[in-house]
Scaffold this active site. Structure first.
Site, mmCIF file in Angstrom:
data_model
loop_
_atom_site.group_PDB
_atom_site.id
_atom_site.type_symbol
_atom_site.label_atom_id
_atom_site.label_comp_id
_atom_site.label_asym_id
_atom_site.label_seq_id
_atom_site.Cartn_x
_atom_site.Cartn_y
_atom_site.Cartn_z
ATOM 1 N N GLY B 137 0.834 -1.204 0.000
ATOM 2 C CA GLY B 137 0.000 0.000 0.000
ATOM 3 C C GLY B 137 0.863 1.246 0.000
ATOM 4 O O GLY B 137 1.153 1.831 1.047
ATOM 5 N N SER B 139 1.087 3.716 -3.306
ATOM 6 C CA SER B 139 0.506 4.779 -4.128
ATOM 7 C C SER B 139 -0.833 5.251 -3.588
ATOM 8 O O SER B 139 -1.552 4.510 -2.907
ATOM 9 C CB SER B 139 0.294 4.278 -5.555
ATOM 10 O OG SER B 139 1.490 3.841 -6.101
ATOM 11 N N GLU B 255 13.103 -4.335 -6.218
ATOM 12 C CA GLU B 255 11.836 -4.362 -6.932
ATOM 13 C C GLU B 255 12.011 -4.093 -8.413
ATOM 14 O O GLU B 255 11.190 -4.491 -9.234
ATOM 15 C CB GLU B 255 10.911 -3.306 -6.313
ATOM 16 C CG GLU B 255 9.462 -3.476 -6.714
ATOM 17 C CD GLU B 255 8.639 -2.238 -6.401
ATOM 18 O OE1 GLU B 255 8.934 -1.558 -5.417
ATOM 19 O OE2 GLU B 255 7.688 -1.985 -7.170
#
Lengths: 355, 390
Positions: B137, B139, B255
């Site tokens: 969580g 953006s 990422e």
């Protein structure tokens, strides 16, 4: 500047630093570069150096636009001579692979036709035909030729003075000479029968050497472009502060990193042997040749008008990129060779095979 | 740039250890078994769209979820490069890995690095067992690339806990997963990068409302995650109060540089080759396949270079940004090239797994490749910022 005293400690030995016509015509000048011991110069690595070391040196030669057959000597001609157990001459060498030649025994056997066709008293050859666009032929101490003789694949050497030389050049002004051989006799001492896969290995070596040179020229494009966009001010700020410029500059860096990675990845497979090297080298030359256009385009676009002139060294890198991408097989040639053996089942294994 | 300074161009070349080849063989035979079960369908974008908790659990039984976590927390204690081998095999095969994807890639490493021992003992063994799935969580509606502008607030409660209020966007899998790691503002500060903190939110807690955001394909992958005064115990703060930004940006290299940044559409290329095997192939088709293959190979080498840097604990954010821009652009190019090499009308309603259906799926997902995980235009800014440091 005297051709014999090339300043090899300059950041780049550039074509503007000498009179090209004189320089290219003088084999000794090229030997000076190839054998220099100047602190910051690119010297020919020892013949025992690993492929990874040779590639790194060839890349540096490409970055500096070294006016000598550096990669041709270190990565192609010398290893081929060694594989064929022929002595390795000092100095710059060149090569011609699978040329269209007519080759006959120089001393046909009196007994005439044997079971394998014509036979000879020895392996001395009589060679007729043209070796086309031989890199640096006029400056090479010897040219290594891989061809098919009546008895099978053969490696032989000749010296440029044994041939009639028609000078030629690529877009960067690097010598690419035609050598015309008219019933030239190659003594048996200069001829070796070689295994068929040496022809393929030679092609792989030449393609990888050329890819390393491309990686170096690409890196030079990045260096020059970053220097230019940092120094050049317009609208009160350096070009490098403009978002539109940053976006292009990032892509230039990415494409260069990509070529370099592909070249590096082929070093270990080439040491392992032809089957292992096929995929990695074909991928490296495909990538290097395919990326050359984008690298040259962005570098020129970000340099503006000055990059289109000889007032700026960018052309030394970009004209080489435009030439080298076609030499020793362009991206179309190598992409097809890369793709031909691929199937749905073996694509992923091919991508993940370790040398 | 002098040759002595680390350059964004020169990545380390990696030769994987022998143990990696052995591992690869094991993963391939596991995938063969799963194919026989009908769970591995060779679909593109399986790390976003291939949700199969049963597959995740069987993978975990082999020790291949959270495999880089230490054994004392239930992990396999394997290296980062070994994890790389496993996930690239899974993605290339189009295996359904999305259920555990975030737990494996981000939540596990993040809890290990920033979590309390209590958090580690609770979450890590569950993650490694494939029994605890996380969402991210980060953006928000007004906070995309400019992540530091998040407006979700976390306030201290009188009992020493936290109360979270705000709405997170693009929370993948929140409707199916167990927890989300939420970035929220805990303190008002002059510097907007300070005052942020990370929390672990139970997605079944009161005050959590999950609203689907349907993709253009109609698929339900993402959600708006409404946090309507969600009460958390004090123990659900992840890491230090005010360190949220630092913690989040520290994960970005992991990422951005992994195989999911260039392999999302790889199964479509495999499908193309399968189609071409039934036809006589033209030289031009071969050329296109060769160009794509060379680029895949080259990007993979760069991506492996980042993995090696990360494994050695070296900073890799610039290199990771470079790999993501190259890789995700290739994912789109691959889709377009496949379309032109073998003209096929993309058809989402064709037989699942058929070439026209896979092409439709890859196309409908394609705008996302260069957006998720950091918009590529922003990443290119990171790459050139790196030059100024030299």
């Amino acid at each position: 500047m005297n051709a014999h005293t090339i300043d090899t400690s300059a950041p780049v030995i550039c074509a503007d630093a000498y009179d090209a016509t004189v320089f290219y015509a003088d084999p000794d000048a090229i030997a000076v570069v190839a054998h220099t011991t100047a602190a910051d110069a690119v010297a020919l690595p020892h013949p025992d150096a690993s492929t990874a070391e040779l590639l790194a040196a060839a890349q540096e030669a490409g970055r500096r636009a070294v006016p000598a057959p550096f990669a041709e000597t270190a990565l192609v001609a010398r290893p081929l001579l060694r594989r064929a157990r022929l002595p390795i001459p000092d100095g710059p060498l060149s090569y011609a692979l699978a040329p269209d030649l007519t080759i006959r025994y120089a001393h046909p056997a009196a007994s005439g036709v044997g079971s394998a066709g014509c036979s000879g008293d020895d392996d001395a050859l009589l060679v007729t035909g043209t070796l086309r666009r031989v890199p640096w032929a006029r400056a090479a101490g010897a040219v290594v030729v891989l061809a098919t003789a009546p008895f099978g694949p053969v490696l032989f050497t000749l010296t440029p003075d044994q041939a009639v030389l028609t000078p030629g050049a690529n877009l960067a002004g690097e010598p690419r000479d035609d050598l015309h051989l008219a019933a030239l006799e190659i003594p048996a001492s200069q001829v070796r029968r070689v295994p068929p896969d040496l022809l393929e290995e030679a092609g792989l070596r030449a393609a990888l050497a050329r890819s390393a040179l491309i990686a170096g020229a690409a890196e030079r494009c990045v260096g020059l472009t970053v220097a230019h966009t940092t120094a050049r001010t317009q609208f009160g700020r350096p070009l490098s502060r403009f978002q539109a410029v940053k976006q292009e500059e990032a892509r230039l860096i990415e494409e260069t990193a990509l070529v370099r990675a592909a070249v590096q990845a082929a070093a270990a497979p080439l040491d392992t042997g032809v089957p292992a090297a096929r995929f990695a080298v074909a991928a490296a030359k495909t990538q290097a040749s395919a990326s050359a256009a984008e690298i040259a385009r962005i570098a020129h676009q970000l340099h503006g008008a000055i990059g289109t002139t000889r007032l700026n060294p960018l052309h030394l890198a970009t004209t080489r990129l435009w030439s080298w991408r076609d030499e020793d097989g362009d991206e179309t040639h190598w992409a097809r060779r890369l793709a031909r053996p691929l199937t749905a089942a073996n694509l992923w294994p091919a991508l993940t095979t370790e040398p | 740039m002098s040759p002595a300074t680390p350059s964004p161009i020169a990545f380390p070349d990696v030769i994987l250890p022998q143990s990696a080849s052995q591992l690869r063989t094991e993963v391939r035979s596991f995938l063969d078994e799963e194919r026989a079960r009908g769970t591995v369908l060779g679909r593109p974008d399986s790390w976003l769209a291939g949700w199969d908790p049963g597959f995740s659990r069987r993978l975990a039984e082999r020790g291949w979820v959270g495999m880089a976590l230490p054994t004392e927390y239930g992990g396999a204690g394997r290296g980062f490069l070994e994890r790389y081998v496993v996930i690239e095999e899974l993605l290339a095969a189009g295996a359904p890995v999305s259920a555990h994807w975030v737990s494996d890639r981000q939540a596990g490493p993040s809890v290990l690095e920033h979590g309390t021992d209590e958090q580690r003992r609770f979450f890590l063994p569950r993650i490694a067992a494939g029994q605890c799935f996380f969402s991210i969580g980060m953006s928000e509606k007004g906070s995309g690339s400019d992540l530091a502008s998040v407006a979700t607030r976390a306030e201290r409660t009188t009992t020493g806990g936290w109360r979270l209020t705000g709405t997170k966007m693009w929370t993948g899998g929140a409707h199916a997963n167990d927890y989300a790691i939420v970035l929220a503002r805990t303190d008002e500060t002059e510097d907007k990068h300070a005052g942020l903190s990370q929390f672990i939110v139970d997605l079944r807690a009161p005050g959590v409302r999950i609203e689907p955001i349907r993709l253009m394909s109609g698929e339900h992958r993402f959600n708006a995650l409404h946090l309507e005064g969600v009460e958390l115990p004090g123990s659900m703060l992840l890491g230090r109060r005010g360190d949220g930004w630092k913690q989040v940006t520290g994960e970005l290299a992991f990422e951005r540089s992994g195989p999911e940044r260039y392999l999302s559409t790889f199964p479509l290329l495999v499908s193309l080759l399968r189609e071409l095997e039934q036809r006589s192939v033209t030289a031009e088709q071969l050329t296109h396949v060769g160009i794509l293959t060379a680029r895949l190979h080259s990007i993979r080498r760069l991506s492996l270079g980042v993995a090696a840097s990360l494994d050695a604990g070296a900073p890799a954010d610039i290199r990771a940004a470079l790999v993501k821009d190259l890789g995700t652009r290739l994912e789109g190019t691959l889709t377009e090239t496949v379309r032109s090499v073998l003209p096929t009308p993309a058809d989402p309603h064709a037989t699942p797994g058929s070439h026209p259906e896979l092409l439709a799926f890859a196309l409908l997902h394609s705008p996302g490749y260069t957006l998720r995980g950091g918009t590529n235009e922003i990443l290119r800014g990171i790459i050139t910022r790196g030059l100024e440091q030299h």
